[in-house]
Scaffold this motif. Structure first.
Motif, PDB file in Angstrom:
ATOM      1  N   MET A 174       0.851  -1.171   0.000  1.00 26.13           N
ATOM      2  CA  MET A 174       0.000   0.000   0.000  1.00 26.13           C
ATOM      3  C   MET A 174       0.900   1.238   0.000  1.00 26.13           C
ATOM      4  O   MET A 174       1.760   1.368   0.863  1.00 26.13           O
ATOM      5  N   PRO A 175       0.711   2.145  -0.967  1.00 24.12           N
ATOM      6  CA  PRO A 175       1.548   3.346  -1.007  1.00 24.12           C
ATOM      7  C   PRO A 175       1.331   4.235   0.226  1.00 24.12           C
ATOM      8  O   PRO A 175       0.253   4.255   0.802  1.00 24.12           O
ATOM      9  N   LYS A 176       2.384   4.946   0.591  1.00 16.60           N
ATOM     10  CA  LYS A 176       2.281   5.890   1.708  1.00 16.60           C
ATOM     11  C   LYS A 176       1.429   7.088   1.290  1.00 16.60           C
ATOM     12  O   LYS A 176       1.338   7.421   0.116  1.00 16.60           O
ATOM     13  N   PHE A 177       0.843   7.745   2.279  1.00 17.11           N
ATOM     14  CA  PHE A 177       0.102   8.979   2.032  1.00 17.11           C
ATOM     15  C   PHE A 177       1.001  10.171   2.320  1.00 17.11           C
ATOM     16  O   PHE A 177       1.747  10.163   3.293  1.00 17.11           O
ATOM     17  N   THR A 178       0.905  11.198   1.478  1.00 13.68           N
ATOM     18  CA  THR A 178       1.530  12.473   1.820  1.00 13.68           C
ATOM     19  C   THR A 178       0.656  13.101   2.902  1.00 13.68           C
ATOM     20  O   THR A 178      -0.496  12.681   3.102  1.00 13.68           O
ATOM     21  N   PRO A 179       1.143  14.121   3.613  1.00 11.68           N
ATOM     22  CA  PRO A 179       0.298  14.758   4.624  1.00 11.68           C
ATOM     23  C   PRO A 179      -1.033  15.272   4.052  1.00 11.68           C
ATOM     24  O   PRO A 179      -2.082  15.127   4.694  1.00 11.68           O
ATOM     25  N   GLY A 180      -1.016  15.842   2.855  1.00 12.80           N
ATOM     26  CA  GLY A 180      -2.253  16.347   2.247  1.00 12.80           C
ATOM     27  C   GLY A 180      -3.211  15.230   1.899  1.00 12.80           C
ATOM     28  O   GLY A 180      -4.427  15.346   2.109  1.00 12.80           O
ATOM     29  N   GLU A 181      -2.682  14.138   1.353  1.00 11.98           N
ATOM     30  CA  GLU A 181      -3.521  12.990   1.020  1.00 11.98           C
ATOM     31  C   GLU A 181      -4.124  12.393   2.285  1.00 11.98           C
ATOM     32  O   GLU A 181      -5.309  12.030   2.304  1.00 11.98           O
ATOM     33  N   LEU A 182      -3.326  12.303   3.334  1.00 12.84           N
ATOM     34  CA  LEU A 182      -3.816  11.749   4.591  1.00 12.84           C
ATOM     35  C   LEU A 182      -4.939  12.613   5.166  1.00 12.84           C
ATOM     36  O   LEU A 182      -5.937  12.089   5.676  1.00 12.84           O
ATOM     37  N   ALA A 183      -4.803  13.929   5.072  1.00 13.67           N
ATOM     38  CA  ALA A 183      -5.858  14.821   5.567  1.00 13.67           C
ATOM     39  C   ALA A 183      -7.169  14.565   4.823  1.00 13.67           C
ATOM     40  O   ALA A 183      -8.239  14.504   5.440  1.00 13.67           O
ATOM     41  N   VAL A 184      -7.094  14.374   3.510  1.00 19.31           N
ATOM     42  CA  VAL A 184      -8.299  14.066   2.720  1.00 19.31           C
ATOM     43  C   VAL A 184      -8.868  12.721   3.155  1.00 19.31           C
ATOM     44  O   VAL A 184     -10.085  12.587   3.358  1.00 19.31           O
ATOM     45  N   MET A 185      -8.012  11.722   3.309  1.00 20.60           N
ATOM     46  CA  MET A 185      -8.484  10.398   3.708  1.00 20.60           C
ATOM     47  C   MET A 185      -9.151  10.444   5.083  1.00 20.60           C
ATOM     48  O   MET A 185     -10.201   9.826   5.288  1.00 20.60           O
ATOM     49  N   GLN A 186      -8.577  11.187   6.011  1.00 20.03           N
ATOM     50  CA  GLN A 186      -9.171  11.278   7.349  1.00 20.03           C
ATOM     51  C   GLN A 186     -10.567  11.884   7.282  1.00 20.03           C
ATOM     52  O   GLN A 186     -11.481  11.447   7.986  1.00 20.03           O
ATOM     53  N   ILE A 187     -10.752  12.874   6.436  1.00 23.49           N
ATOM     54  CA  ILE A 187     -12.071  13.485   6.261  1.00 23.49           C
ATOM     55  C   ILE A 187     -13.052  12.458   5.692  1.00 23.49           C
ATOM     56  O   ILE A 187     -14.181  12.315   6.176  1.00 23.49           O
ATOM     57  N   LEU A 188     -12.621  11.728   4.675  1.00 26.25           N
ATOM     58  CA  LEU A 188     -13.504  10.730   4.064  1.00 26.25           C
ATOM     59  C   LEU A 188     -13.790   9.576   5.021  1.00 26.25           C
ATOM     60  O   LEU A 188     -14.910   9.061   5.053  1.00 26.25           O
ATOM     61  N   TRP A 189     -12.814   9.155   5.804  1.00 25.14           N
ATOM     62  CA  TRP A 189     -13.054   8.100   6.789  1.00 25.14           C
ATOM     63  C   TRP A 189     -14.078   8.554   7.821  1.00 25.14           C
ATOM     64  O   TRP A 189     -14.927   7.786   8.239  1.00 25.14           O
ATOM     65  N   GLU A 190     -13.975   9.794   8.225  1.00 26.36           N
ATOM     66  CA  GLU A 190     -14.865  10.301   9.273  1.00 26.36           C
ATOM     67  C   GLU A 190     -16.262  10.622   8.756  1.00 26.36           C
ATOM     68  O   GLU A 190     -17.250  10.384   9.450  1.00 26.36           O
ATOM     69  N   HIS A 191     -16.366  11.152   7.545  1.00 33.40           N
ATOM     70  CA  HIS A 191     -17.646  11.668   7.063  1.00 33.40           C
ATOM     71  C   HIS A 191     -18.262  10.861   5.929  1.00 33.40           C
ATOM     72  O   HIS A 191     -19.388  11.155   5.514  1.00 33.40           O
TER      73      HIS A 191
END
Length: 117
Positions: free
Chosen positions: A1-18
């Motif tokens: 699984m590729p690593k997330f950049t900080p910006g990508e991770l922020a987007v993923m956290q939003i999608l995981w939460e909402h």
């Protein structure tokens, strides 16, 4: 699984939460001001990497996380253990216990969880 950049991770956290969101809804929830082109770049990259899906409804696109938070965490923990602890989960846990200065009560709770799990 590729690593997330900080910006990508922020987007993923939003999608995981909402859950599934339009880009404007992601932009509203982004932890710091972000311009639309930058956000769309993150979304395109996450789509290319297979971490999110996109569906069109009318004129709007909706994005949804495909990669689960737990899978991403597992992959990241494995990378950390490999890079900093010679691949040893035990050494990683020991480092976390020492670095966080867990109380005796917290250590007993961890032992209880380990014994029951």
């Amino acid at each position: 699984m590729p690593k997330f950049t900080p910006g990508e991770l922020a987007v993923m956290q939003i999608l995981w939460e909402h859950g599934e969101l339009k880009p404007a809804e992601i932009q509203e929830r982004y932890p710091e001001p972000i311009k639309n082109p930058a956000l769309r770049s993150y979304l395109a990259i996450l789509l290319d990497k297979g971490h999110v899906s996109r569906r069109k409804s009318g004129k709007a696109y909706f994005y949804k996380a495909i990669t689960r938070r737990r899978a991403a965490l597992r992959s990241t923990v494995r990378e950390i253990a490999d890079a900093y602890c010679e691949g040893s989960a035990k050494n990683l846990i020991l480092h976390l216990i020492r670095a966080e200065k867990l109380s005796e009560e917290e250590l007993l709770e961890l032992k209880r969880l380990a014994d029951n799990g």
